[in-house]
Scaffold this active site. Structure first.
Site, PDB file in Angstrom:
ATOM      1  CD  GLU A  93      32.088  40.690  39.071  1.00 56.40           C
ATOM      2  OE1 GLU A  93      32.037  39.684  38.347  1.00 56.40           O
ATOM      3  OE2 GLU A  93      31.084  41.186  39.605  1.00 56.40           O
ATOM      4  N   GLY A 136      38.127  34.809  37.082  1.00 56.36           N
ATOM      5  CA  GLY A 136      38.404  34.259  35.759  1.00 56.36           C
ATOM      6  C   GLY A 136      37.299  33.368  35.220  1.00 56.36           C
ATOM      7  CD  GLU A 172      40.855  33.593  32.859  1.00 58.52           C
ATOM      8  OE1 GLU A 172      41.548  33.738  33.890  1.00 58.52           O
ATOM      9  OE2 GLU A 172      39.883  34.306  32.578  1.00 58.52           O
ATOM     10  CB  CYS A 226      36.635  37.839  32.626  1.00 63.18           C
ATOM     11  SG  CYS A 226      35.346  39.051  32.372  1.00 63.18           S
ATOM     12  CB  THR A 249      53.486  52.356  30.444  1.00 64.72           C
ATOM     13  OG1 THR A 249      53.889  53.632  29.978  1.00 64.72           O
ATOM     14  CG2 THR A 249      52.972  52.477  31.860  1.00 64.72           C
ATOM     15  CD1 TRP A 274      47.035  42.715  33.340  1.00 64.25           C
ATOM     16  CD2 TRP A 274      45.991  42.494  31.376  1.00 64.25           C
ATOM     17  NE1 TRP A 274      47.080  41.388  32.995  1.00 64.25           N
ATOM     18  CE2 TRP A 274      46.453  41.220  31.787  1.00 64.25           C
ATOM     19  CE3 TRP A 274      45.298  42.593  30.165  1.00 64.25           C
ATOM     20  CZ2 TRP A 274      46.250  40.059  31.042  1.00 64.25           C
ATOM     21  CZ3 TRP A 274      45.091  41.444  29.421  1.00 64.25           C
ATOM     22  CH2 TRP A 274      45.564  40.195  29.859  1.00 64.25           C
TER      23      TRP A 274
END
Ligand code: NAP
Length: 495
Positions: free
Chosen positions: A255, A257, A390, A289, A25, A152
């Site tokens: 759920e 873009g 998007e 989003c 990470t 994320w």
């Protein structure tokens, strides 16, 4: 300073190193590694799913009365709130977001658990009108093991939005955070695990299984014990998951873009519209989003509005998420920043004019981070890829419109239908537009406001089903009908 989790993931109620590949990470503010977490392996997913099925079926959980289960959820909400600063710091390190935003996300997660607990305590089964000598009832039951797959951009809030109603519904949850941002979901897992253990409940009710979508996500979606999938992420991934779920006849909520239109009518309040349009696209660095990423301004005000907007966008403060002055924080990952930059290059190649931004910021402070300047582009037709796809970054495309029909035609010329913003002083026009545009959420003279008590979902390619709202638990339950005979005489047919 964020407390960094050790290299352990939550599998079947126990913390241990995942059997999958190491995930490094990285803090996108400066490119420094935060820690390494070993991903779950498909065998870990299998172990978690089996233990989850047992946990969901255990009488201690399955028979727990709603008000007692609600107490568990309240306790999780309280713990999230107690740890909000720590969770926010961790999420800022992992995602780059400002601390202001990650604090709000932690508060939202706590609120989600409390709201869900209240909904659970007050949910009623129903007595339906009988049409014969019987009493009819409709009751709700747990589904079993639920897969929850998240992107994320807002980990702890999206984790709570799936885990709270799924647990409230009496299920067990396999949670997969995005590969880039596993840390806050693991910290969330610690809190839930602690509450379950303290309450004497099966700790395998929640597993947190980071790793690549194509490996860990796929292992969850295709696991025979997983009987319901909640997914948030991109439309292409959502489609693939829906296909897999359809083959198994497993319910799925998606759920997805968006490319949401934000509309400035000729009668809009200038200050309100400017502030709202900027917040709608540039907060969260556009990684939202519902970002209002397509701006439509009435042609009579187009030039003046855009001139003022660009002047203000140039003044936005770009910086690290830990700096309290920052408005536009780095993007989640250098690779994502490069993808956003690629879209701006594409817009240029398609003939777009980049009015501001269009590059990473210069300077020592930005050199190692995943920064990108807030960008406004115009001069493109609505059919251009930058207007249709998007971008999920701080990039706004602006288009003029002539009248309401022209506006609706352009705004609707999109595969997406997630959100819409309308800036106007004319309530009738707002009502007409709000009802004409296909969008799961319409904001009128405001933008990006959220309430757990209001259902949220997308139309068209933006999703299937809703989250949040009074009925949020029902979508994680199965409905069963009961008929109770009230007559003492045998059914006449057998005579
Ligand atoms: P993504 O690529 O679709 O990934 C979402 C999640 O799905 C990640 O955990 C990902 O794992 C996993 N995944 C990928 N392939 C999979 C597969 N074959 N099977 C199972 N899981 C799989 O989306 P993202 O780039 O992370 O997130 C950005 C997208 O999310 C945008 O499109 C945004 O609009 C959307 N979003 C929608 C909402 C909403 O409520 N409508 C909210 C937030 C975000 P990896 O980590 O390996 O990729």
């Amino acid at each position: 300073m964020a407390r960094v989790p050790v290299d352990e993931i939550l599998i079947a109620g126990r913390w241990r190193r995942g059997g999958g590949a190491p995930i490094e990470t990285v803090n996108p503010a400066d490119g420094t590694p935060i820690t390494t977490v070993h991903a779950a392996s498909p065998a870990d997913v299998d172990e978690a799913a089996r233990a989850a099925a047992e946990a969901a079926a255990a009488p201690a959980w399955r028979d727990l009365l709603p008000h007692r289960r609600a107490r568990v959820l309240y306790r999780i909400g309280d713990l999230i709130e107690e740890r909000a600063d720590e969770l926010a710091a961790l999420q800022t390190a992992d995602t780059g977001k400002t601390l202001t935003e990650t604090r709000a996300l932690a508060a939202s997660a706590a609120g989600t658990f409390r709201y869900t607990a209240a909904a659970l305590e007050t949910a009623e089964d129903s007595l339906t009108p009988a049409r014969g000598p019987y009493v009819t009832m409709s009751v709700y039951e747990p589904i079993g093991v639920v897969g929850a797959i998240n992107p994320w951009n807002s980990p702890i809030a999206s984790d709570a939005q799936k885990a709270a109603p799924a647990l409230a519904g009496g299920n067990a949850v396999l949670l997969k955070p995005a590969e880039w941002t596993p840390l806050v979901s693991l910290a969330f897992g610690r809190l839930v695990h602690r509450v379950l253990a303290e309450e004497g409940l099966p700790t395998a009710l929640l597993s947190v299984l980071p790793g690549r979508g194509g490996v860990v996500g796929d292992a969850i979606v295709t696991h025979p014990l997983v009987r319901r999938i909640g997914f948030t992420g991109g439309t292409a991934t959502g489609r693939a998951i829906a296909r897999a779920a359809a083959g198994r006849l497993v319910p799925v909520s998606l759920e997805l873009g968006g490319k949401s239109p934000t509309i400035v009518r000729e009668d809009a309040d200038l200050e309100q519209a400017l502030a709202g349009v900027m917040f709608g696209i540039f907060s969260s660095s556009g990684q939202s989003c519902v970002a209002g990423s397509r701006l439509f301004v009435h042609r009579s005000r187009y030039d003046s509005f855009l001139g003022e907007l660009v002047a203000r966008v140039r003044g936005l403060r770009v910086g690290s998420g830990t700096d309290p002055d920052t408005q536009v924080a780095p993007l989640v990952h250098h690779r994502h920043r490069d993808a956003v930059a690629g879209y701006v290059d594409l817009a240029r190649a398609e003939g777009g004019r980049v009015l501001c931004g269009g590059a990473a910021p210069h300077g020592e402070a930005y050199a190692a981070g995943a920064y990108y300047l807030p960008t406004v582009i115009d001069g493109l037709p609505n059919s251009a890829r930058a207007c249709q796809e998007e971008i999920f970054g701080p990039v706004l495309v602006a288009l003029p419109y002539d009248d309401e029909d022209d506006l609706v035609r352009q705004a609707e010329d999109s595969v997406y239908g997630l959100a819409c913003g309308i800036w106007t002083r004319d309530a009738r026009a707002a009502w007409r537009l709000a009802r004409r545009i296909d969008a799961g959420t319409v904001w009128i003279n405001t933008y990006k406001q959220f309430s757990i008590s209001t259902p949220f979902g997308g139309m068209k390619d933006s999703g299937l089903g809703t989250e949040k709202g009074r009925d949020l638990i029902r979508s994680y339950q199965r409905q069963k009908s009961l008929y109770w005979g009230t007559d003492t005489t045998p059914l006449p047919w057998a005579h």
